[in-house]
Design a protein around this motif. Sequence first.
Motif, mmCIF file in Angstrom:
data_model
loop_
_atom_site.group_PDB
_atom_site.id
_atom_site.type_symbol
_atom_site.label_atom_id
_atom_site.label_comp_id
_atom_site.label_asym_id
_atom_site.label_seq_id
_atom_site.Cartn_x
_atom_site.Cartn_y
_atom_site.Cartn_z
ATOM 1 N N MET A 144 0.850 -1.189 0.000
ATOM 2 C CA MET A 144 0.000 0.000 0.000
ATOM 3 C C MET A 144 0.890 1.245 0.000
ATOM 4 S SD MET A 144 -2.980 1.389 2.446
ATOM 5 C CE MET A 144 -4.030 -0.009 2.446
ATOM 6 N N ASP A 145 0.797 1.989 -1.089
ATOM 7 C CA ASP A 145 1.635 3.168 -1.319
ATOM 8 C C ASP A 145 1.036 4.390 -0.631
ATOM 9 O OD1 ASP A 145 3.761 4.511 -2.421
ATOM 10 O OD2 ASP A 145 3.259 4.028 -4.496
ATOM 11 N N ASP A 146 1.864 5.377 -0.364
ATOM 12 C CA ASP A 146 1.416 6.667 0.182
ATOM 13 C C ASP A 146 0.556 6.488 1.436
ATOM 14 O OD1 ASP A 146 2.618 7.537 -2.148
ATOM 15 O OD2 ASP A 146 0.739 7.851 -3.221
ATOM 16 N N PHE A 147 0.917 5.518 2.252
ATOM 17 C CA PHE A 147 0.134 5.205 3.455
ATOM 18 C C PHE A 147 0.043 6.420 4.375
ATOM 19 C CE2 PHE A 147 -0.535 3.513 7.731
ATOM 20 C CZ PHE A 147 -1.569 2.617 7.521
ATOM 21 N N GLY A 148 -1.171 6.654 4.853
ATOM 22 C CA GLY A 148 -1.364 7.740 5.813
ATOM 23 C C GLY A 148 -1.934 9.003 5.197
ATOM 24 N N THR A 149 -2.097 9.013 3.869
ATOM 25 C CA THR A 149 -2.627 10.212 3.223
ATOM 26 C C THR A 149 -4.131 10.115 2.984
ATOM 27 O OG1 THR A 149 -2.074 9.325 1.047
ATOM 28 C CG2 THR A 149 -0.460 10.773 2.072
ATOM 29 N N GLY A 150 -4.677 8.915 3.072
ATOM 30 C CA GLY A 150 -6.114 8.740 2.795
ATOM 31 C C GLY A 150 -6.939 8.803 4.058
ATOM 32 N N TYR A 151 -8.165 8.345 3.954
ATOM 33 C CA TYR A 151 -9.082 8.481 5.078
ATOM 34 C C TYR A 151 -9.190 7.249 5.958
ATOM 35 C CZ TYR A 151 -10.532 12.762 2.883
ATOM 36 O OH TYR A 151 -10.535 14.011 2.349
ATOM 37 N N SER A 152 -9.087 6.060 5.356
ATOM 38 C CA SER A 152 -9.346 4.868 6.164
ATOM 39 C C SER A 152 -8.231 3.849 6.051
ATOM 40 C CB SER A 152 -10.673 4.228 5.787
ATOM 41 O OG SER A 152 -11.222 4.824 4.647
ATOM 42 N N SER A 153 -7.008 4.350 6.059
ATOM 43 C CA SER A 153 -5.841 3.501 5.911
ATOM 44 C C SER A 153 -5.901 2.260 6.794
ATOM 45 C CB SER A 153 -4.582 4.286 6.279
ATOM 46 O OG SER A 153 -4.610 5.550 5.661
ATOM 47 N N LEU A 154 -6.308 2.463 8.048
ATOM 48 C CA LEU A 154 -6.255 1.344 8.993
ATOM 49 C C LEU A 154 -7.282 0.271 8.681
ATOM 50 C CD1 LEU A 154 -5.535 3.208 12.332
ATOM 51 C CD2 LEU A 154 -3.973 1.790 10.994
ATOM 52 N N SER A 155 -8.478 0.671 8.260
ATOM 53 C CA SER A 155 -9.509 -0.335 7.976
ATOM 54 C C SER A 155 -9.111 -1.186 6.764
ATOM 55 C CB SER A 155 -10.867 0.322 7.765
ATOM 56 O OG SER A 155 -10.983 0.826 6.466
ATOM 57 N N TYR A 156 -8.359 -0.591 5.828
ATOM 58 C CA TYR A 156 -7.912 -1.355 4.660
ATOM 59 C C TYR A 156 -7.017 -2.527 5.055
ATOM 60 C CZ TYR A 156 -9.601 2.527 1.843
ATOM 61 O OH TYR A 156 -10.384 3.480 1.262
ATOM 62 N N LEU A 157 -6.271 -2.352 6.142
ATOM 63 C CA LEU A 157 -5.343 -3.409 6.558
ATOM 64 C C LEU A 157 -6.095 -4.665 6.977
ATOM 65 C CD1 LEU A 157 -2.698 -1.396 8.601
ATOM 66 C CD2 LEU A 157 -2.686 -2.045 6.178
ATOM 67 N N ARG A 158 -7.333 -4.480 7.422
ATOM 68 C CA ARG A 158 -8.137 -5.641 7.805
ATOM 69 C C ARG A 158 -8.865 -6.223 6.602
ATOM 70 N NH1 ARG A 158 -12.473 -5.026 10.966
ATOM 71 N NH2 ARG A 158 -12.425 -2.762 10.890
ATOM 72 N N ARG A 159 -9.289 -5.342 5.687
ATOM 73 C CA ARG A 159 -10.155 -5.794 4.596
ATOM 74 C C ARG A 159 -9.421 -6.326 3.384
ATOM 75 N NH1 ARG A 159 -13.178 -0.621 3.833
ATOM 76 N NH2 ARG A 159 -13.675 -1.509 1.806
ATOM 77 N N PHE A 160 -8.158 -5.953 3.231
ATOM 78 C CA PHE A 160 -7.430 -6.372 2.035
ATOM 79 C C PHE A 160 -6.131 -7.081 2.413
ATOM 80 C CE2 PHE A 160 -9.942 -2.605 0.945
ATOM 81 C CZ PHE A 160 -10.670 -3.079 -0.135
ATOM 82 N N PRO A 161 -5.654 -7.969 1.518
ATOM 83 C CA PRO A 161 -4.418 -8.698 1.825
ATOM 84 C C PRO A 161 -3.175 -7.840 1.585
ATOM 85 C CG PRO A 161 -5.246 -9.362 -0.336
ATOM 86 C CD PRO A 161 -6.225 -8.365 0.215
ATOM 87 N N ILE A 162 -2.829 -7.015 2.550
ATOM 88 C CA ILE A 162 -1.700 -6.098 2.401
ATOM 89 C C ILE A 162 -0.434 -6.720 3.016
ATOM 90 C CG2 ILE A 162 -0.837 -3.776 2.937
ATOM 91 C CD1 ILE A 162 -3.363 -3.738 1.195
ATOM 92 N N ASP A 163 0.644 -6.762 2.236
ATOM 93 C CA ASP A 163 1.907 -7.338 2.711
ATOM 94 C C ASP A 163 2.928 -6.277 3.086
ATOM 95 O OD1 ASP A 163 1.346 -10.232 1.965
ATOM 96 O OD2 ASP A 163 1.035 -9.238 0.033
ATOM 97 N N LYS A 164 2.728 -5.077 2.563
ATOM 98 C CA LYS A 164 3.718 -4.027 2.787
ATOM 99 C C LYS A 164 3.035 -2.676 2.872
ATOM 100 C CE LYS A 164 7.952 -3.942 0.786
ATOM 101 N NZ LYS A 164 9.035 -3.735 -0.208
ATOM 102 N N ILE A 165 3.566 -1.826 3.751
ATOM 103 C CA ILE A 165 3.061 -0.462 3.888
ATOM 104 C C ILE A 165 4.186 0.491 3.542
ATOM 105 C CG2 ILE A 165 2.416 1.291 5.580
ATOM 106 C CD1 ILE A 165 1.034 -0.889 7.205
ATOM 107 N N LYS A 166 3.931 1.411 2.612
ATOM 108 C CA LYS A 166 4.916 2.448 2.319
ATOM 109 C C LYS A 166 4.417 3.757 2.914
ATOM 110 C CE LYS A 166 7.379 2.090 -1.395
ATOM 111 N NZ LYS A 166 7.817 2.104 -2.826
ATOM 112 N N ILE A 167 5.055 4.178 3.980
ATOM 113 C CA ILE A 167 4.634 5.387 4.690
ATOM 114 C C ILE A 167 4.933 6.600 3.811
ATOM 115 C CG2 ILE A 167 4.928 6.772 6.788
ATOM 116 C CD1 ILE A 167 5.998 4.166 8.146
ATOM 117 N N ASP A 168 3.912 7.393 3.554
ATOM 118 C CA ASP A 168 4.049 8.518 2.633
ATOM 119 C C ASP A 168 5.223 9.412 3.005
ATOM 120 O OD1 ASP A 168 2.754 10.011 0.338
ATOM 121 O OD2 ASP A 168 2.964 11.599 1.854
#
Length: 275
Positions: free
Chosen positions: A174-198
């Motif tokens: 997940m690119d540009d993490f922290g710039t959107g509105y529901s970053s945290l909920s996405y971590l539960r709903r989608f298979p995310i392996d990596k977070i790129k902090i904006d």
Amino acid sequence: SKTGGRGVYSVFEPSMSDAFEARRRTEADLRAALEEEQFELHYQSLVDAREGHVVCVEALVRWRHPTRGLIPPLSFIPLAEDTGLILPLGRWILERACRDAQAWPETVDVAVNVSSVQMRQKGFGAEVLAVLAETGLAAARLEIEITESSLLEGSEATQENLAALHDAGIRIAMDDFGTGYSSLSYLRRFPIDKIKIDRSFMSEAATSADARAIIRAVAGLGISLGITTVVEGVETAQQLELARSEGVGQVQGYLLSRPQPQAMLSRTGLPQHRW
Ligand code: C2E
Ligand code: CA
Ligand code: CA
Ligand code: CA
């Protein structure tokens, strides 16, 4: 009167039609560019924050325009998305990146940015697998970078594509993490392996205790959830020190490497950083 007033013609005002005309021309140029393969990929390293070796290389597209020179992605990707040209362009990028990666050590993965328009296409997951089969690149060496906007629109096709990619062993970042509105909920709903902090967090970290605290918290979250964390935009030695001390997994930025063409990468190799 109503019909004779200027307002009626406002959409045809010269400046406006000039803008339409410029856009139409760029669109035609973009089509021709695809035919003539005027695009190139530049590559930027992601470095293991503890050990200092290159673990992954991100592909960043550029357009080598015959008269306008090298055009950065943000100047043409949005138009490519609006016109649907991102689909053939995205396919070209994916293929090129998978082929180029074959020239690197097997320990080095390749990361490819994927537009939400691609991710929403039914069958995109299968298309990526076809590219892997065609190029012979192992799924475990491919990372797909998506932005929060891809997930925001969260269509059924997006869900299916992400699941297909993830199940095949391709990692989702997940690119540009922290710039959107529901970053945290996405971590539960989608298979995310990596977070790129904006990179805005890194650029503020030296002066903002809050930005630093957020980097530290996301690094901790990553460790708890088994998600790799990356800090983008590391430009100075001080920022590097800070990112490393906050416990992120990987670092990326001009200090470590500028995006460079494949030919240059082959000449300079992928350096081991010592720190
Ligand atoms: P991104 O995926 O967040 O890529 C990082 C951008 O930050 C790149 O700009 C990179 O050159 C730049 N960058 C890297 N390190 C530093 C640093 O230390 N400091 C600063 N100030 N900047 C740094 P670039 O290449 O202009 O790409 C901009 C955006 O265009 C990308 O942001 C991505 O969203 C999009 N993009 C690039 N290539 C592709 C592609 O192949 N497909 C799609 N769909 N989008 C792409
Ligand atoms: Ca990216
Ligand atoms: Ca790997
Ligand atoms: Ca980014």
